[in-house]
Design a protein around this motif. Structure first.
Motif, PDB file in Angstrom:
ATOM      1  N   VAL A  19       0.853  -1.181   0.000  1.00 56.53           N
ATOM      2  CA  VAL A  19       0.000   0.000   0.000  1.00 56.53           C
ATOM      3  C   VAL A  19       0.889   1.230   0.000  1.00 56.53           C
ATOM      4  CG1 VAL A  19      -1.711   1.289   1.310  1.00 56.53           C
ATOM      5  CG2 VAL A  19      -1.854  -1.190   1.221  1.00 56.53           C
ATOM      6  N   ASP A  20       0.603   2.136  -0.900  1.00 60.78           N
ATOM      7  CA  ASP A  20       1.328   3.393  -0.964  1.00 60.78           C
ATOM      8  C   ASP A  20       0.464   4.474  -0.314  1.00 60.78           C
ATOM      9  OD1 ASP A  20       3.008   5.511  -1.596  1.00 60.78           O
ATOM     10  OD2 ASP A  20       2.271   5.664  -3.648  1.00 60.78           O
ATOM     11  N   PRO A  21       0.880   5.003   0.835  1.00 62.19           N
ATOM     12  CA  PRO A  21       0.062   6.006   1.520  1.00 62.19           C
ATOM     13  C   PRO A  21      -0.262   7.219   0.655  1.00 62.19           C
ATOM     14  CG  PRO A  21       1.828   5.252   2.955  1.00 62.19           C
ATOM     15  CD  PRO A  21       2.078   4.654   1.596  1.00 62.19           C
ATOM     16  N   ALA A  22       0.664   7.618  -0.192  1.00 62.22           N
ATOM     17  CA  ALA A  22       0.410   8.773  -1.055  1.00 62.22           C
ATOM     18  C   ALA A  22      -0.722   8.487  -2.038  1.00 62.22           C
ATOM     19  CB  ALA A  22       1.674   9.163  -1.802  1.00 62.22           C
ATOM     20  N   THR A  23      -0.750   7.281  -2.573  1.00 64.69           N
ATOM     21  CA  THR A  23      -1.807   6.893  -3.506  1.00 64.69           C
ATOM     22  C   THR A  23      -3.165   6.855  -2.805  1.00 64.69           C
ATOM     23  OG1 THR A  23      -0.249   5.590  -4.798  1.00 64.69           O
ATOM     24  CG2 THR A  23      -2.580   5.096  -5.105  1.00 64.69           C
ATOM     25  N   ILE A  24      -3.174   6.309  -1.600  1.00 69.13           N
ATOM     26  CA  ILE A  24      -4.416   6.253  -0.830  1.00 69.13           C
ATOM     27  C   ILE A  24      -4.902   7.666  -0.536  1.00 69.13           C
ATOM     28  CG2 ILE A  24      -5.469   5.484   1.342  1.00 69.13           C
ATOM     29  CD1 ILE A  24      -4.634   3.268  -0.710  1.00 69.13           C
ATOM     30  N   GLY A  25      -3.997   8.534  -0.149  1.00 62.17           N
ATOM     31  CA  GLY A  25      -4.358   9.925   0.119  1.00 62.17           C
ATOM     32  C   GLY A  25      -4.941  10.608  -1.102  1.00 62.17           C
ATOM     33  N   LEU A  26      -4.344  10.362  -2.261  1.00 60.34           N
ATOM     34  CA  LEU A  26      -4.855  10.953  -3.501  1.00 60.34           C
ATOM     35  C   LEU A  26      -6.250  10.433  -3.837  1.00 60.34           C
ATOM     36  CD1 LEU A  26      -1.683  10.975  -5.786  1.00 60.34           C
ATOM     37  CD2 LEU A  26      -2.878  12.941  -4.820  1.00 60.34           C
ATOM     38  N   GLN A  27      -6.457   9.126  -3.648  1.00 53.71           N
ATOM     39  CA  GLN A  27      -7.779   8.558  -3.928  1.00 53.71           C
ATOM     40  C   GLN A  27      -8.841   9.179  -3.028  1.00 53.71           C
ATOM     41  OE1 GLN A  27      -6.981   4.369  -3.355  1.00 53.71           O
ATOM     42  NE2 GLN A  27      -6.897   4.003  -5.557  1.00 53.71           N
ATOM     43  N   VAL A  28      -8.539   9.300  -1.753  1.00 49.99           N
ATOM     44  CA  VAL A  28      -9.511   9.881  -0.820  1.00 49.99           C
ATOM     45  C   VAL A  28      -9.721  11.356  -1.131  1.00 49.99           C
ATOM     46  CG1 VAL A  28      -9.945  10.428   1.607  1.00 49.99           C
ATOM     47  CG2 VAL A  28      -9.071   8.178   0.972  1.00 49.99           C
ATOM     48  N   ASP A  29      -8.653  12.084  -1.445  1.00 45.71           N
ATOM     49  CA  ASP A  29      -8.785  13.499  -1.798  1.00 45.71           C
ATOM     50  C   ASP A  29      -9.679  13.687  -3.021  1.00 45.71           C
ATOM     51  OD1 ASP A  29      -7.225  14.337   0.307  1.00 45.71           O
ATOM     52  OD2 ASP A  29      -5.399  14.597  -0.904  1.00 45.71           O
ATOM     53  N   GLU A  30      -9.512  12.826  -4.031  1.00 41.72           N
ATOM     54  CA  GLU A  30     -10.357  12.916  -5.224  1.00 41.72           C
ATOM     55  C   GLU A  30     -11.820  12.672  -4.879  1.00 41.72           C
ATOM     56  OE1 GLU A  30      -8.765  10.157  -8.072  1.00 41.72           O
ATOM     57  OE2 GLU A  30      -6.925  11.306  -8.342  1.00 41.72           O
ATOM     58  N   LEU A  31     -12.065  11.718  -3.998  1.00 43.40           N
ATOM     59  CA  LEU A  31     -13.439  11.440  -3.586  1.00 43.40           C
ATOM     60  C   LEU A  31     -14.021  12.620  -2.806  1.00 43.40           C
ATOM     61  CD1 LEU A  31     -12.970   7.717  -2.648  1.00 43.40           C
ATOM     62  CD2 LEU A  31     -14.466   8.581  -4.455  1.00 43.40           C
ATOM     63  N   LEU A  32     -13.203  13.252  -1.972  1.00 45.28           N
ATOM     64  CA  LEU A  32     -13.701  14.402  -1.203  1.00 45.28           C
ATOM     65  C   LEU A  32     -13.989  15.603  -2.099  1.00 45.28           C
ATOM     66  CD1 LEU A  32     -11.522  14.130   2.031  1.00 45.28           C
ATOM     67  CD2 LEU A  32     -13.896  13.408   1.668  1.00 45.28           C
ATOM     68  N   VAL A  33     -13.231  15.759  -3.169  1.00 42.39           N
ATOM     69  CA  VAL A  33     -13.527  16.821  -4.142  1.00 42.39           C
ATOM     70  C   VAL A  33     -14.883  16.552  -4.791  1.00 42.39           C
ATOM     71  CG1 VAL A  33     -12.845  17.786  -6.373  1.00 42.39           C
ATOM     72  CG2 VAL A  33     -11.151  17.503  -4.557  1.00 42.39           C
ATOM     73  N   ARG A  34     -15.119  15.280  -5.131  1.00 47.31           N
ATOM     74  CA  ARG A  34     -16.419  14.914  -5.709  1.00 47.31           C
ATOM     75  C   ARG A  34     -17.530  15.139  -4.700  1.00 47.31           C
ATOM     76  NH1 ARG A  34     -15.507   9.040  -7.865  1.00 47.31           N
ATOM     77  NH2 ARG A  34     -17.773   9.103  -7.932  1.00 47.31           N
ATOM     78  N   LEU A  35     -17.223  14.948  -3.417  1.00 55.41           N
ATOM     79  CA  LEU A  35     -18.212  15.190  -2.372  1.00 55.41           C
ATOM     80  C   LEU A  35     -18.567  16.672  -2.314  1.00 55.41           C
ATOM     81  CD1 LEU A  35     -19.831  13.936  -0.018  1.00 55.41           C
ATOM     82  CD2 LEU A  35     -17.892  14.512   1.453  1.00 55.41           C
TER      83      LEU A  35
END
Length: 72
Positions: free
Chosen positions: A19-35
């Motif tokens: 697991v790459d923490p940076a990748t996970i952070g980017l995925q969650v950030d993208e979802l929060l932008v959509r939110l």
């Protein structure tokens, strides 16, 4: 003879792949932008359902990440 004990999260797709923490952070950030984008429709039942779907997906991303790095 001893039977191997499965580790938590091994049954999930992609388990053990690292697991790459940076990748996970980017995925969650993208979802929060959509939110944030879905926030304008929050007054409608469809808008609330959309927000719930986005939050559920963000939760899934985090749970899958934790399961992948979980060690007994």
């Amino acid at each position: 003879m001893s039977t191997p004990v499965p580790l938590p999260g091994q049954h999930l797709a992609g388990a053990g792949s690292g697991v790459d923490p940076a990748t996970i952070g980017l995925q969650v950030d993208e979802l929060l932008v959509r939110l944030d984008d879905a926030d304008t429709d929050a007054d409608t039942a469809g808008g609330l359902a959309r927000q719930a779907q986005i939050l559920e997906r963000a939760h899934d991303v985090l749970v899958e990440s934790l399961a992948a790095v979980d060690k007994v």
